[in-house]
Design an enzyme around this catalytic site. Structure first.
Site, short mmCIF file in Angstrom:
data_model
loop_
_atom_site.label_atom_id
_atom_site.label_comp_id
_atom_site.label_asym_id
_atom_site.label_seq_id
_atom_site.Cartn_x
_atom_site.Cartn_y
_atom_site.Cartn_z
CB ILE A 58 3.48 5.66 0.26
CG1 ILE A 58 3.21 6.74 -0.81
CG2 ILE A 58 4.35 4.55 -0.32
CD1 ILE A 58 4.44 7.52 -1.25
CB SER A 190 11.60 11.44 -3.17
OG SER A 190 11.04 12.36 -4.08
CE1 TYR A 203 10.64 14.40 1.26
CE2 TYR A 203 10.75 14.96 -1.08
CZ TYR A 203 10.37 14.10 -0.06
OH TYR A 203 9.72 12.92 -0.38
CE LYS A 207 12.17 11.27 1.38
NZ LYS A 207 11.77 10.17 2.26
N1 NAP Z 1 3.31 11.55 -1.63
C1 NAP Z 1 4.29 11.80 -2.45
O1 NAP Z 1 4.07 12.44 -3.50
C2 NAP Z 1 5.68 11.28 -2.19
C3 NAP Z 1 6.61 11.34 -3.23
C4 NAP Z 1 7.89 10.86 -3.01
C5 NAP Z 1 8.24 10.35 -1.78
N2 NAP Z 1 7.33 10.31 -0.76
C6 NAP Z 1 7.78 9.75 0.53
O2 NAP Z 1 6.91 8.72 0.93
C7 NAP Z 1 6.91 8.59 2.34
C8 NAP Z 1 5.47 8.54 2.82
O3 NAP Z 1 4.83 9.71 2.41
P1 NAP Z 1 3.25 9.85 2.19
O4 NAP Z 1 3.04 10.59 0.94
O5 NAP Z 1 2.59 8.55 2.39
O6 NAP Z 1 2.92 10.87 3.40
P2 NAP Z 1 1.82 10.84 4.54
O7 NAP Z 1 0.50 10.39 4.02
O8 NAP Z 1 1.93 12.17 5.21
O9 NAP Z 1 2.34 9.69 5.54
C9 NAP Z 1 3.46 9.89 6.34
C10 NAP Z 1 3.53 8.78 7.37
O10 NAP Z 1 4.67 8.99 8.21
C11 NAP Z 1 4.25 8.95 9.57
N3 NAP Z 1 5.09 9.83 10.38
C12 NAP Z 1 5.29 11.16 10.22
N4 NAP Z 1 6.10 11.62 11.18
C13 NAP Z 1 6.42 10.57 11.99
C14 NAP Z 1 7.20 10.41 13.16
N5 NAP Z 1 7.83 11.44 13.74
N6 NAP Z 1 7.30 9.18 13.70
C15 NAP Z 1 6.66 8.12 13.14
N7 NAP Z 1 5.91 8.22 12.05
C16 NAP Z 1 5.78 9.42 11.48
C17 NAP Z 1 2.79 9.38 9.55
O11 NAP Z 1 2.07 8.81 10.63
P3 NAP Z 1 1.72 9.57 12.02
O12 NAP Z 1 1.39 10.98 11.68
O13 NAP Z 1 0.57 8.77 12.55
O14 NAP Z 1 2.94 9.43 12.87
C18 NAP Z 1 2.30 8.74 8.26
O15 NAP Z 1 1.92 7.41 8.47
C19 NAP Z 1 7.72 9.77 2.88
O16 NAP Z 1 9.02 9.35 3.20
C20 NAP Z 1 7.75 10.73 1.69
O17 NAP Z 1 8.91 11.53 1.69
C21 NAP Z 1 6.06 10.76 -0.93
#
Ligand code: NAP
Ligand code: NAG
Ligand code: NAG
Length: 321
Positions: A58, A190, A203, A207
Protein backbone atom coordinates in the site's frame (compact mmCIF):
# COMPACT_ATOMS: atom_id res chain seq x y z
CA UNK A 1 -50.14 12.83 -3.26
CA UNK A 2 -49.59 15.31 -0.47
CA UNK A 3 -46.33 17.20 -0.08
CA UNK A 4 -45.57 15.19 3.03
CA UNK A 5 -45.96 11.91 1.16
CA UNK A 6 -43.67 13.26 -1.54
CA UNK A 7 -41.02 14.12 1.03
CA UNK A 8 -41.35 10.68 2.58
CA UNK A 9 -40.83 8.97 -0.77
CA UNK A 10 -37.75 11.14 -1.41
CA UNK A 11 -36.36 10.17 1.98
CA UNK A 12 -36.91 6.45 1.39
CA UNK A 13 -35.38 6.77 -2.07
CA UNK A 14 -32.35 8.55 -0.59
CA UNK A 15 -31.73 5.68 1.84
CA UNK A 16 -32.28 3.01 -0.81
CA UNK A 17 -29.72 4.62 -3.10
CA UNK A 18 -27.35 5.22 -0.20
CA UNK A 19 -27.41 1.55 0.82
CA UNK A 20 -27.09 0.48 -2.83
CA UNK A 21 -23.89 2.52 -2.98
CA UNK A 22 -22.53 0.52 -0.01
CA UNK A 23 -22.90 -2.53 -2.23
CA UNK A 24 -21.56 -1.28 -5.55
CA UNK A 25 -18.76 1.04 -4.43
CA UNK A 26 -15.30 -0.09 -3.28
CA UNK A 27 -15.01 2.60 -0.59
CA UNK A 28 -17.18 4.75 1.65
CA UNK A 29 -19.59 7.05 -0.19
CA UNK A 30 -17.91 10.30 0.88
CA UNK A 31 -14.52 9.09 -0.37
CA UNK A 32 -15.99 8.00 -3.70
CA UNK A 33 -17.65 11.40 -4.01
CA UNK A 34 -14.35 13.19 -3.35
CA UNK A 35 -12.56 10.95 -5.85
CA UNK A 36 -14.97 12.24 -8.50
CA UNK A 37 -15.81 15.78 -7.45
CA UNK A 38 -13.35 16.68 -4.67
CA UNK A 39 -10.02 18.51 -4.62
CA UNK A 40 -7.76 17.00 -7.28
CA UNK A 41 -4.48 15.30 -6.38
CA UNK A 42 -2.55 17.95 -8.28
CA UNK A 43 -3.44 20.38 -5.45
CA UNK A 44 -0.73 18.56 -3.48
CA UNK A 45 1.96 19.25 -6.08
CA UNK A 46 5.17 20.45 -4.42
CA UNK A 47 4.13 19.26 -0.96
CA UNK A 48 6.51 16.98 0.93
CA UNK A 49 4.94 13.67 2.02
CA UNK A 50 6.88 11.19 4.17
CA UNK A 51 5.61 7.62 3.75
CA UNK A 52 6.77 4.80 6.05
CA UNK A 53 6.52 1.25 4.73
CA UNK A 54 7.00 2.58 1.19
CA UNK A 55 9.10 -0.34 -0.09
CA UNK A 56 6.06 -2.34 -1.24
CA UNK A 57 2.30 -2.87 -0.92
CA UNK A 58 0.00 0.00 0.00
CA UNK A 59 2.87 2.40 0.82
CA UNK A 60 4.43 1.89 -2.61
CA UNK A 61 1.05 2.29 -4.35
CA UNK A 62 0.37 5.54 -2.46
CA UNK A 63 3.83 6.85 -3.40
CA UNK A 64 3.17 6.14 -7.09
CA UNK A 65 -0.27 7.84 -7.00
CA UNK A 66 1.25 10.96 -5.44
CA UNK A 67 4.34 10.98 -7.69
CA UNK A 68 2.09 11.07 -10.76
CA UNK A 69 0.92 14.50 -9.56
CA UNK A 70 4.33 15.93 -8.70
CA UNK A 71 4.15 15.43 -4.92
CA UNK A 72 7.65 15.34 -3.40
CA UNK A 73 8.29 12.18 -1.38
CA UNK A 74 10.32 10.67 1.42
CA UNK A 75 10.30 6.88 1.08
CA UNK A 76 11.07 4.93 4.26
CA UNK A 77 11.35 1.21 5.07
CA UNK A 78 14.16 -1.13 6.04
CA UNK A 79 15.04 -2.62 2.63
CA UNK A 80 17.10 -0.11 0.63
CA UNK A 81 17.09 -2.00 -2.67
CA UNK A 82 13.29 -2.10 -2.78
CA UNK A 83 13.17 1.59 -1.91
CA UNK A 84 15.52 2.39 -4.81
CA UNK A 85 13.22 0.42 -7.09
CA UNK A 86 10.17 2.36 -5.84
CA UNK A 87 12.10 5.63 -6.24
CA UNK A 88 12.75 4.95 -9.93
CA UNK A 89 9.13 3.84 -10.43
CA UNK A 90 8.01 7.14 -8.87
CA UNK A 91 10.29 9.18 -11.12
CA UNK A 92 8.95 7.33 -14.17
CA UNK A 93 5.33 7.87 -13.01
CA UNK A 94 6.00 11.59 -12.46
CA UNK A 95 6.90 12.04 -16.15
CA UNK A 96 9.11 15.05 -15.62
CA UNK A 97 7.23 16.57 -12.67
CA UNK A 98 9.85 15.28 -10.23
CA UNK A 99 13.66 15.13 -10.29
CA UNK A 100 15.78 12.59 -8.41
CA UNK A 101 16.28 14.99 -5.47
CA UNK A 102 12.48 15.26 -5.08
CA UNK A 103 12.15 11.60 -4.06
CA UNK A 104 14.33 11.00 -1.01
CA UNK A 105 15.15 7.49 0.14
CA UNK A 106 15.34 7.35 3.92
CA UNK A 107 16.05 3.81 5.15
CA UNK A 108 14.72 3.32 8.67
CA UNK A 109 13.57 0.67 11.09
CA UNK A 110 10.46 1.99 12.81
CA UNK A 111 11.41 -0.04 15.90
CA UNK A 112 14.59 2.04 16.45
CA UNK A 113 12.81 4.84 18.26
CA UNK A 114 16.09 6.50 19.30
CA UNK A 115 16.82 7.28 15.63
CA UNK A 116 13.43 8.87 14.80
CA UNK A 117 14.55 12.41 15.64
CA UNK A 118 17.63 12.26 13.42
CA UNK A 119 15.51 10.81 10.59
CA UNK A 120 13.18 13.81 10.92
CA UNK A 121 16.20 16.16 10.79
CA UNK A 122 17.36 14.39 7.61
CA UNK A 123 13.97 15.10 5.99
CA UNK A 124 13.98 18.75 7.11
CA UNK A 125 17.60 19.29 6.02
CA UNK A 126 16.80 17.91 2.59
CA UNK A 127 13.43 19.57 1.87
CA UNK A 128 13.41 22.36 4.49
CA UNK A 129 9.85 21.36 5.34
CA UNK A 130 7.46 18.46 5.87
CA UNK A 131 3.76 18.74 4.99
CA UNK A 132 2.39 15.24 5.61
CA UNK A 133 3.57 12.20 7.58
CA UNK A 134 1.91 8.95 6.46
CA UNK A 135 2.39 6.20 9.06
CA UNK A 136 1.89 3.13 6.93
CA UNK A 137 4.53 0.58 8.04
CA UNK A 138 2.93 -2.25 9.96
CA UNK A 139 2.39 -6.00 10.22
CA UNK A 140 -0.83 -7.96 10.42
CA UNK A 141 -1.55 -11.24 12.24
CA UNK A 142 -3.23 -14.63 11.96
CA UNK A 143 -3.71 -16.59 15.19
CA UNK A 144 -6.34 -18.03 17.47
CA UNK A 145 -7.12 -15.73 20.39
CA UNK A 146 -6.19 -18.36 22.98
CA UNK A 147 -2.84 -19.18 21.30
CA UNK A 148 -1.30 -15.71 21.35
CA UNK A 149 1.73 -15.25 23.57
CA UNK A 150 2.06 -11.97 25.42
CA UNK A 151 5.45 -11.44 23.73
CA UNK A 152 3.64 -11.26 20.38
CA UNK A 153 1.07 -8.85 21.86
CA UNK A 154 3.97 -6.61 22.89
CA UNK A 155 5.95 -6.90 19.64
CA UNK A 156 2.94 -6.13 17.47
CA UNK A 157 1.96 -3.11 19.58
CA UNK A 158 5.59 -1.93 19.50
CA UNK A 159 5.49 -1.73 15.68
CA UNK A 160 1.85 -0.95 14.84
CA UNK A 161 1.21 1.46 17.74
CA UNK A 162 4.15 2.71 19.82
CA UNK A 163 6.62 3.32 16.97
CA UNK A 164 3.89 5.22 15.09
CA UNK A 165 2.93 7.29 18.12
CA UNK A 166 6.60 8.07 18.83
CA UNK A 167 7.40 9.29 15.32
CA UNK A 168 4.10 11.20 15.14
CA UNK A 169 4.84 13.05 18.40
CA UNK A 170 8.13 14.35 16.98
CA UNK A 171 6.42 15.48 13.79
CA UNK A 172 3.51 17.14 15.63
CA UNK A 173 6.07 19.02 17.78
CA UNK A 174 7.68 20.22 14.54
CA UNK A 175 4.24 21.30 13.23
CA UNK A 176 3.68 23.22 16.47
CA UNK A 177 7.09 24.94 16.39
CA UNK A 178 7.14 25.78 12.69
CA UNK A 179 3.51 26.18 11.61
CA UNK A 180 1.58 27.01 14.77
CA UNK A 181 0.18 23.50 14.85
CA UNK A 182 -0.85 23.26 11.21
CA UNK A 183 0.16 20.08 9.47
CA UNK A 184 -1.18 16.77 8.28
CA UNK A 185 -0.77 13.43 10.03
CA UNK A 186 -2.07 10.22 8.43
CA UNK A 187 -2.04 6.54 9.25
CA UNK A 188 -2.97 3.31 7.54
CA UNK A 189 -5.36 1.78 10.01
CA UNK A 190 -7.72 -1.02 8.98
CA UNK A 191 -11.41 -1.84 8.97
CA UNK A 192 -10.29 -4.20 11.76
CA UNK A 193 -9.52 -0.94 13.60
CA UNK A 194 -13.23 -0.27 14.14
CA UNK A 195 -14.85 -3.65 13.50
CA UNK A 196 -13.37 -6.80 15.09
CA UNK A 197 -12.41 -9.65 12.75
CA UNK A 198 -11.53 -13.20 13.87
CA UNK A 199 -8.00 -14.63 14.20
CA UNK A 200 -6.23 -11.29 14.52
CA UNK A 201 -6.93 -10.23 18.09
CA UNK A 202 -3.69 -8.33 18.75
CA UNK A 203 -3.80 -6.64 15.35
CA UNK A 204 -7.43 -5.56 15.86
CA UNK A 205 -6.59 -4.16 19.26
CA UNK A 206 -3.50 -2.38 17.90
CA UNK A 207 -5.41 -0.65 15.09
CA UNK A 208 -8.21 0.30 17.53
CA UNK A 209 -5.53 1.76 19.82
CA UNK A 210 -3.87 3.65 16.96
CA UNK A 211 -7.22 5.19 15.99
CA UNK A 212 -7.83 6.21 19.58
CA UNK A 213 -4.40 7.87 19.84
CA UNK A 214 -5.08 9.90 16.70
CA UNK A 215 -8.63 10.84 17.69
CA UNK A 216 -7.38 11.94 21.11
CA UNK A 217 -4.72 14.08 19.42
CA UNK A 218 -7.35 15.70 17.20
CA UNK A 219 -9.32 16.80 20.25
CA UNK A 220 -6.22 18.61 21.59
CA UNK A 221 -4.80 19.99 18.34
CA UNK A 222 -7.71 21.35 16.34
CA UNK A 223 -5.54 22.93 13.64
CA UNK A 224 -3.94 19.60 12.79
CA UNK A 225 -5.39 17.58 9.90
CA UNK A 226 -5.62 13.89 10.69
CA UNK A 227 -6.45 11.16 8.19
CA UNK A 228 -7.26 7.66 9.36
CA UNK A 229 -7.33 5.49 6.24
CA UNK A 230 -8.83 2.05 6.91
CA UNK A 231 -8.51 -0.54 4.14
CA UNK A 232 -10.29 -3.88 4.10
CA UNK A 233 -8.58 -6.81 2.33
CA UNK A 234 -5.99 -5.51 -0.17
CA UNK A 235 -3.89 -7.65 -2.54
CA UNK A 236 -0.42 -7.14 -1.08
CA UNK A 237 2.17 -9.62 0.19
CA UNK A 238 1.48 -8.69 3.82
CA UNK A 239 0.62 -12.28 4.88
CA UNK A 240 4.23 -13.32 4.25
CA UNK A 241 5.34 -11.07 7.10
CA UNK A 242 2.25 -11.27 9.34
CA UNK A 243 2.63 -12.23 13.03
CA UNK A 244 1.22 -15.54 14.31
CA UNK A 245 0.53 -16.32 17.97
CA UNK A 246 4.08 -17.39 18.76
CA UNK A 247 7.16 -15.24 18.86
CA UNK A 248 9.65 -15.41 16.00
CA UNK A 249 7.29 -17.02 13.45
CA UNK A 250 5.56 -15.50 10.43
CA UNK A 251 2.42 -16.62 8.57
CA UNK A 252 4.38 -16.88 5.29
CA UNK A 253 1.33 -17.34 3.03
CA UNK A 254 0.42 -15.70 -0.26
CA UNK A 255 -2.80 -13.77 -0.93
CA UNK A 256 -2.85 -14.82 -4.60
CA UNK A 257 -6.29 -15.86 -5.94
CA UNK A 258 -8.15 -14.14 -3.12
CA UNK A 259 -10.78 -11.52 -3.90
CA UNK A 260 -9.06 -8.35 -2.70
CA UNK A 261 -8.92 -4.72 -3.70
CA UNK A 262 -5.80 -4.04 -5.80
CA UNK A 263 -2.97 -2.16 -4.11
CA UNK A 264 -3.08 0.41 -6.95
CA UNK A 265 -6.74 1.28 -6.30
CA UNK A 266 -6.07 1.37 -2.56
CA UNK A 267 -3.14 3.77 -3.08
CA UNK A 268 -5.26 5.99 -5.30
CA UNK A 269 -8.07 6.17 -2.71
CA UNK A 270 -5.53 6.86 0.03
CA UNK A 271 -4.15 9.76 -2.04
CA UNK A 272 -7.67 11.18 -2.52
CA UNK A 273 -8.25 10.97 1.25
CA UNK A 274 -5.04 12.98 1.79
CA UNK A 275 -5.70 15.63 -0.87
CA UNK A 276 -9.17 16.19 0.58
CA UNK A 277 -7.94 16.05 4.19
CA UNK A 278 -10.63 13.52 5.07
CA UNK A 279 -10.63 12.38 8.70
CA UNK A 280 -11.81 8.76 8.35
CA UNK A 281 -12.12 6.79 5.12
CA UNK A 282 -12.19 3.14 4.21
CA UNK A 283 -12.13 0.87 1.17
CA UNK A 284 -12.93 -2.74 0.27
CA UNK A 285 -14.88 -4.81 -2.23
CA UNK A 286 -18.40 -6.09 -1.49
CA UNK A 287 -19.32 -7.36 1.08
CA UNK A 288 -16.49 -5.65 3.00
CA UNK A 289 -17.60 -2.13 2.23
CA UNK A 290 -21.20 -2.96 3.16
CA UNK A 291 -20.10 -4.53 6.45
CA UNK A 292 -17.87 -1.55 7.26
CA UNK A 293 -20.93 0.68 7.02
CA UNK A 294 -22.95 -1.61 9.25
CA UNK A 295 -20.07 -1.72 11.74
CA UNK A 296 -20.32 2.06 12.11
CA UNK A 297 -23.90 1.66 13.38
CA UNK A 298 -24.53 -0.15 16.65
CA UNK A 299 -28.08 -1.23 15.71
CA UNK A 300 -27.02 -2.74 12.41
CA UNK A 301 -24.01 -4.38 14.10
CA UNK A 302 -26.31 -6.22 16.52
CA UNK A 303 -28.59 -7.39 13.71
CA UNK A 304 -25.65 -8.58 11.60
CA UNK A 305 -24.06 -10.44 14.51
CA UNK A 306 -27.06 -12.81 14.43
CA UNK A 307 -26.02 -13.97 10.96
CA UNK A 308 -22.24 -13.80 11.05
CA UNK A 309 -20.29 -16.76 12.37
CA UNK A 310 -16.55 -16.33 12.78
CA UNK A 311 -16.15 -18.67 9.79
CA UNK A 312 -18.19 -16.36 7.53
CA UNK A 313 -16.34 -13.29 8.76
CA UNK A 314 -13.03 -15.01 8.16
CA UNK A 315 -14.03 -16.01 4.61
CA UNK A 316 -14.91 -12.38 3.87
CA UNK A 317 -11.63 -11.01 5.18
CA UNK A 318 -9.61 -13.66 3.33
CA UNK A 319 -11.44 -12.77 0.12
CA UNK A 320 -13.09 -16.16 -0.23
CA UNK A 321 -16.72 -15.04 -0.31
N1 NAP B 1 -3.02 -5.60 2.90
C1 NAP B 1 -4.12 -5.51 3.59
O1 NAP B 1 -5.07 -6.26 3.34
C2 NAP B 1 -4.27 -4.45 4.66
C3 NAP B 1 -5.55 -4.21 5.16
C4 NAP B 1 -5.72 -3.24 6.14
C5 NAP B 1 -4.64 -2.53 6.60
N2 NAP B 1 -3.38 -2.78 6.12
C6 NAP B 1 -2.27 -1.99 6.67
O2 NAP B 1 -1.56 -1.37 5.63
C7 NAP B 1 -0.21 -1.14 6.01
C8 NAP B 1 0.69 -1.63 4.90
O3 NAP B 1 0.44 -2.99 4.70
P1 NAP B 1 0.72 -3.77 3.33
O4 NAP B 1 -0.44 -4.63 3.07
O5 NAP B 1 1.19 -2.83 2.29
O6 NAP B 1 1.91 -4.73 3.83
P2 NAP B 1 3.34 -5.06 3.22
O7 NAP B 1 3.28 -5.22 1.75
O8 NAP B 1 3.86 -6.17 4.06
O9 NAP B 1 4.18 -3.72 3.51
C9 NAP B 1 4.59 -3.39 4.80
C10 NAP B 1 5.60 -2.26 4.72
O10 NAP B 1 6.03 -1.93 6.04
C11 NAP B 1 7.45 -1.95 6.08
N3 NAP B 1 7.91 -2.35 7.42
C12 NAP B 1 7.62 -3.49 8.08
N4 NAP B 1 8.25 -3.51 9.26
C13 NAP B 1 8.98 -2.36 9.35
C14 NAP B 1 9.85 -1.80 10.32
N5 NAP B 1 10.15 -2.44 11.46
N6 NAP B 1 10.40 -0.60 10.07
C15 NAP B 1 10.12 0.06 8.92
N7 NAP B 1 9.32 -0.42 7.98
C16 NAP B 1 8.76 -1.61 8.18
C17 NAP B 1 7.87 -2.93 5.00
O11 NAP B 1 9.14 -2.62 4.48
P3 NAP B 1 10.53 -3.34 4.92
O12 NAP B 1 10.24 -4.79 5.10
O13 NAP B 1 11.44 -3.03 3.77
O14 NAP B 1 10.96 -2.65 6.16
C18 NAP B 1 6.83 -2.65 3.92
O15 NAP B 1 7.22 -1.58 3.12
C19 NAP B 1 -0.03 -1.84 7.35
O16 NAP B 1 -0.10 -0.90 8.40
C20 NAP B 1 -1.22 -2.79 7.40
O17 NAP B 1 -1.61 -3.06 8.72
C21 NAP B 1 -3.17 -3.72 5.15
C1 NAG C 1 -7.06 -22.09 15.15
O1 NAG C 1 -7.34 -23.34 15.72
C2 NAG C 1 -7.99 -24.27 14.84
C3 NAG C 1 -8.39 -25.50 15.62
O2 NAG C 1 -7.31 -25.97 16.39
C4 NAG C 1 -7.04 -24.59 13.68
O3 NAG C 1 -7.67 -25.47 12.77
C5 NAG C 1 -6.69 -23.29 12.98
O4 NAG C 1 -5.74 -23.52 11.94
C6 NAG C 1 -6.12 -22.25 13.93
N1 NAG C 1 -5.97 -21.00 13.25
C7 NAG C 1 -4.84 -20.29 13.23
C8 NAG C 1 -4.85 -19.04 12.45
O5 NAG C 1 -3.85 -20.63 13.84
C1 NAG D 1 -28.43 2.98 12.73
O1 NAG D 1 -29.28 2.58 11.68
C2 NAG D 1 -30.64 2.66 12.02
C3 NAG D 1 -31.45 2.02 10.92
O2 NAG D 1 -31.03 2.43 9.64
C4 NAG D 1 -30.99 4.15 12.25
O3 NAG D 1 -32.34 4.29 12.58
C5 NAG D 1 -30.12 4.69 13.37
O4 NAG D 1 -30.31 6.07 13.52
C6 NAG D 1 -28.63 4.43 13.09
N1 NAG D 1 -27.87 4.76 14.28
C7 NAG D 1 -26.71 5.41 14.25
C8 NAG D 1 -26.02 5.61 15.55
O5 NAG D 1 -26.21 5.80 13.21
Amino acid sequence: MTFLEFLLILLVLYYVIYVLLWIVLDCNVALWYKSRFGVSLSSMRGQVVWITGASRGIGRALALSLARHGVRLVLSARRVEQLEQVQSECLAAARGLLAQKDVLILPMDMLELEKHQSHLYTVLNHFEKLDVLVNNAGRSQRANWTDISVEVDRELFELDVFSVVHLSRLVVRYFLEQNGGRGHLAATSSIAGFSPVPFSATYCAAKHALNAYLLALKVEQRKLDITIFAPGPVATDFLQEAFTGSQGTKVGLSTANQKRLTAERCGELFAVSLANKMDLTWCGLFPVNFLAYCARNSTLTKILAQFMTEKTLNKIREGKL
